[in-house]
Write a protein that holds these residues in place. Sequence first.
Motif, PDB file in Angstrom:
ATOM      1  N   LEU A 100     -27.913 -28.172 -76.492  1.00  0.00           N
ATOM      2  CA  LEU A 100     -27.402 -28.120 -75.126  1.00  0.00           C
ATOM      3  C   LEU A 100     -26.831 -29.456 -74.663  1.00  0.00           C
ATOM      4  CD1 LEU A 100     -29.965 -25.953 -73.115  1.00  0.00           C
ATOM      5  CD2 LEU A 100     -27.636 -25.357 -73.773  1.00  0.00           C
ATOM      6  N   GLU A 101     -27.582 -30.527 -74.870  1.00  0.00           N
ATOM      7  CA  GLU A 101     -27.136 -31.809 -74.337  1.00  0.00           C
ATOM      8  C   GLU A 101     -26.015 -32.420 -75.165  1.00  0.00           C
ATOM      9  OE1 GLU A 101     -29.921 -34.417 -72.346  1.00  0.00           O
ATOM     10  OE2 GLU A 101     -31.552 -33.118 -73.037  1.00  0.00           O
ATOM     11  N   GLY A 102     -26.025 -32.172 -76.465  1.00  0.00           N
ATOM     12  CA  GLY A 102     -24.892 -32.633 -77.270  1.00  0.00           C
ATOM     13  C   GLY A 102     -23.610 -31.936 -76.841  1.00  0.00           C
ATOM     14  N   GLY A 103     -23.701 -30.623 -76.643  1.00  0.00           N
ATOM     15  CA  GLY A 103     -22.525 -29.866 -76.201  1.00  0.00           C
ATOM     16  C   GLY A 103     -22.089 -30.237 -74.797  1.00  0.00           C
ATOM     17  N   ALA A 104     -23.067 -30.414 -73.911  1.00  0.00           N
ATOM     18  CA  ALA A 104     -22.742 -30.781 -72.529  1.00  0.00           C
ATOM     19  C   ALA A 104     -22.068 -32.144 -72.482  1.00  0.00           C
ATOM     20  CB  ALA A 104     -24.007 -30.783 -71.671  1.00  0.00           C
ATOM     21  N   ASN A 167     -19.807 -27.107 -65.126  1.00  0.00           N
ATOM     22  CA  ASN A 167     -20.141 -25.769 -65.598  1.00  0.00           C
ATOM     23  C   ASN A 167     -21.456 -25.343 -64.952  1.00  0.00           C
ATOM     24  OD1 ASN A 167     -21.384 -23.660 -67.233  1.00  0.00           O
ATOM     25  ND2 ASN A 167     -19.789 -24.052 -68.756  1.00  0.00           N
ATOM     26  N   PRO A 168     -21.422 -24.381 -64.020  1.00  0.00           N
ATOM     27  CA  PRO A 168     -22.645 -24.020 -63.292  1.00  0.00           C
ATOM     28  C   PRO A 168     -23.752 -23.479 -64.185  1.00  0.00           C
ATOM     29  CG  PRO A 168     -20.900 -22.428 -62.856  1.00  0.00           C
ATOM     30  CD  PRO A 168     -20.269 -23.575 -63.577  1.00  0.00           C
ATOM     31  N   SER A 174     -29.865 -27.263 -67.200  1.00  0.00           N
ATOM     32  CA  SER A 174     -30.442 -28.596 -67.049  1.00  0.00           C
ATOM     33  C   SER A 174     -31.766 -28.527 -66.318  1.00  0.00           C
ATOM     34  CB  SER A 174     -29.482 -29.506 -66.273  1.00  0.00           C
ATOM     35  OG  SER A 174     -30.105 -30.682 -65.832  1.00  0.00           O
ATOM     36  N   GLU A 175     -31.832 -27.690 -65.282  1.00  0.00           N
ATOM     37  CA  GLU A 175     -33.070 -27.546 -64.521  1.00  0.00           C
ATOM     38  C   GLU A 175     -34.168 -26.936 -65.384  1.00  0.00           C
ATOM     39  OE1 GLU A 175     -33.459 -28.850 -61.683  1.00  0.00           O
ATOM     40  OE2 GLU A 175     -31.378 -29.343 -61.263  1.00  0.00           O
TER      41      GLU A 175
END
Length: 239
Positions: A100-104, A167-168, A174-175
């Motif tokens: 997730l964080e790599g893509g974000a 991106n919502p 993230s939460e």
Amino acid sequence: MSESTYPLGQAGVIERKGLRDRVYDLVLDMLVSQSVAPGTRLSIDAIARDLNVSPTPVREALVQLERTGLVTREPLKGYRVAPQITDGQLESLFDTRIVLEGGAAALAARHSDDLVPQLEAALDEHRRITERVRAAAEAGSLSVALLREYFAVDWNFHHLIFEGTNNPFLIDMSEVISTRVHRMRQTVLSGVTDAEDAVSEHSRIIDAFRTGDPDAVAAAMRDHIERVRSRSRSDAHTQ
């Protein structure tokens, strides 16, 4: 530990304004500080008495905390502190963060010009609170409140990158991730002892954002998370 008293400090009468959030923070402090052992039963009435509040905001806080994985609820039995996170769960959490964080981070690189100043400000705040944590630790006065503040500042850096994707769905994720990180910090001692390492790694992520290269940004983020994973493994196995 007695089920009638919890180490929540001298709460006194909590002001009605922000009551729900304040009760949530106090119970979260109790869990993150590791002052209550995994598996301990959490009595809503006992916590309410300690805080001098009605059971309602305590119940609401435990419902929220169940979503984080910090507490569990058993039908007809109530709430308990969640069991210690397993090695497998720890690995799964970091695998999820890598994806997730790599893509974000790669997506957010499209908005590097706007994002870099925000990340620099967040890093400055991270440095300041790291100094406060170090000083408090050396003085033997590291409080739960300061720990919670540090964790919030540390995670804010990551959350800004999620927000930078515009991106919502990723922002919502993230939460979700942040609550799981809370659980990891409940049972793994990393997160403060590696504060200076985290500051250095966040700085390298910003350097990658300055290039505007999505691949470089994603690689810097993945490297940071893998390093946190390695430190967390070590801390988990030394407890």
